[in-house]
Scaffold this motif. Structure first.
Motif, short mmCIF file in Angstrom:
data_model
loop_
_atom_site.label_atom_id
_atom_site.label_comp_id
_atom_site.label_asym_id
_atom_site.label_seq_id
_atom_site.Cartn_x
_atom_site.Cartn_y
_atom_site.Cartn_z
N THR A 52 -48.43 -24.57 22.77
CA THR A 52 -49.87 -24.44 22.94
C THR A 52 -50.31 -23.35 21.97
O THR A 52 -49.80 -22.23 22.00
N TYR A 53 -51.23 -23.73 21.09
CA TYR A 53 -51.71 -22.80 20.08
C TYR A 53 -53.23 -22.76 20.18
O TYR A 53 -53.90 -23.79 20.07
N ARG A 54 -53.76 -21.58 20.46
CA ARG A 54 -55.20 -21.39 20.64
C ARG A 54 -55.79 -22.38 21.65
O ARG A 54 -56.86 -22.94 21.44
N GLY A 55 -55.04 -22.61 22.70
CA GLY A 55 -55.51 -23.48 23.77
C GLY A 55 -55.35 -24.97 23.48
O GLY A 55 -55.76 -25.79 24.30
N ARG A 56 -54.76 -25.33 22.38
CA ARG A 56 -54.56 -26.74 22.01
C ARG A 56 -53.08 -27.09 22.11
O ARG A 56 -52.21 -26.29 21.74
N ARG A 100 -50.85 -26.02 13.15
CA ARG A 100 -51.58 -24.79 13.49
C ARG A 100 -52.79 -24.60 12.59
O ARG A 100 -53.87 -24.21 13.05
N VAL A 103 -55.52 -26.90 13.71
CA VAL A 103 -56.20 -26.37 14.89
C VAL A 103 -57.19 -25.29 14.47
O VAL A 103 -58.33 -25.24 14.95
N ASP A 104 -56.77 -24.41 13.57
CA ASP A 104 -57.67 -23.36 13.08
C ASP A 104 -58.90 -23.99 12.43
O ASP A 104 -60.03 -23.52 12.63
N GLY A 107 -61.32 -25.79 15.09
CA GLY A 107 -62.07 -24.93 16.00
C GLY A 107 -62.11 -25.55 17.38
O GLY A 107 -61.09 -25.89 17.95
N THR A 108 -63.33 -25.78 17.90
CA THR A 108 -63.46 -26.38 19.24
C THR A 108 -63.61 -27.90 19.17
O THR A 108 -63.65 -28.55 20.21
#
Length: 119
Positions: A52-56, A100, A103-104, A107-108
């Motif tokens: 799980t990276y930044r909530g993903r 990763r 995901v950055d 964002g959302t």
């Protein structure tokens, strides 16, 4: 009566040489086919990496990447690095680093569902 040995004719020598050349050519042509039919050792797929990276939720197996259960299109470059459609201006050493970075970049936002490949 003794049998007299007759020397081979030029035609017989040429026929023998031609037959040998044809057989050698056939063997050379069939060698790759016969090598391809040999059973190959079975290798286990690369281990599954999940985190799980930044909530993903990221899942990676070999060259396949999923973010929150949706596939991320990954391409392998000739130098062994990876890039994706999310950030195709930068390459990454591993699929996990690529995920990763995606995901950055997302964002959302959620990763769009991939369109089916035609071919």
């Amino acid at each position: 009566m003794d049998a007299v040995a007759v020397p081979p004719t030029r035609r017989a020598l040429l026929r023998t040489a031609f037959t040998a050349a044809v057989l050698a050519g056939t063997a050379a042509a069939l060698a790759p086919v016969l090598r391809a039919r040999r059973p190959r050792p079975v290798t286990a797929p690369a281990p599954l990496a999940e985190e799980t990276y930044r909530g993903r939720h990221i899942a990676v197996r070999s060259h396949q990447v999923w973010i929150d259960g949706r596939p991320l299109h990954v391409m392998r470059r000739a130098d062994g690095s990876y890039l994706s459609g999310i950030n195709h201006f930068e390459s990454f050493a591993t699929p996990l680093e690529l995920a990763r970075a995606a995901v950055d970049e997302l964002g959302t936002e959620r990763l769009a569902l991939a369109a089916p490949h035609h071919g």
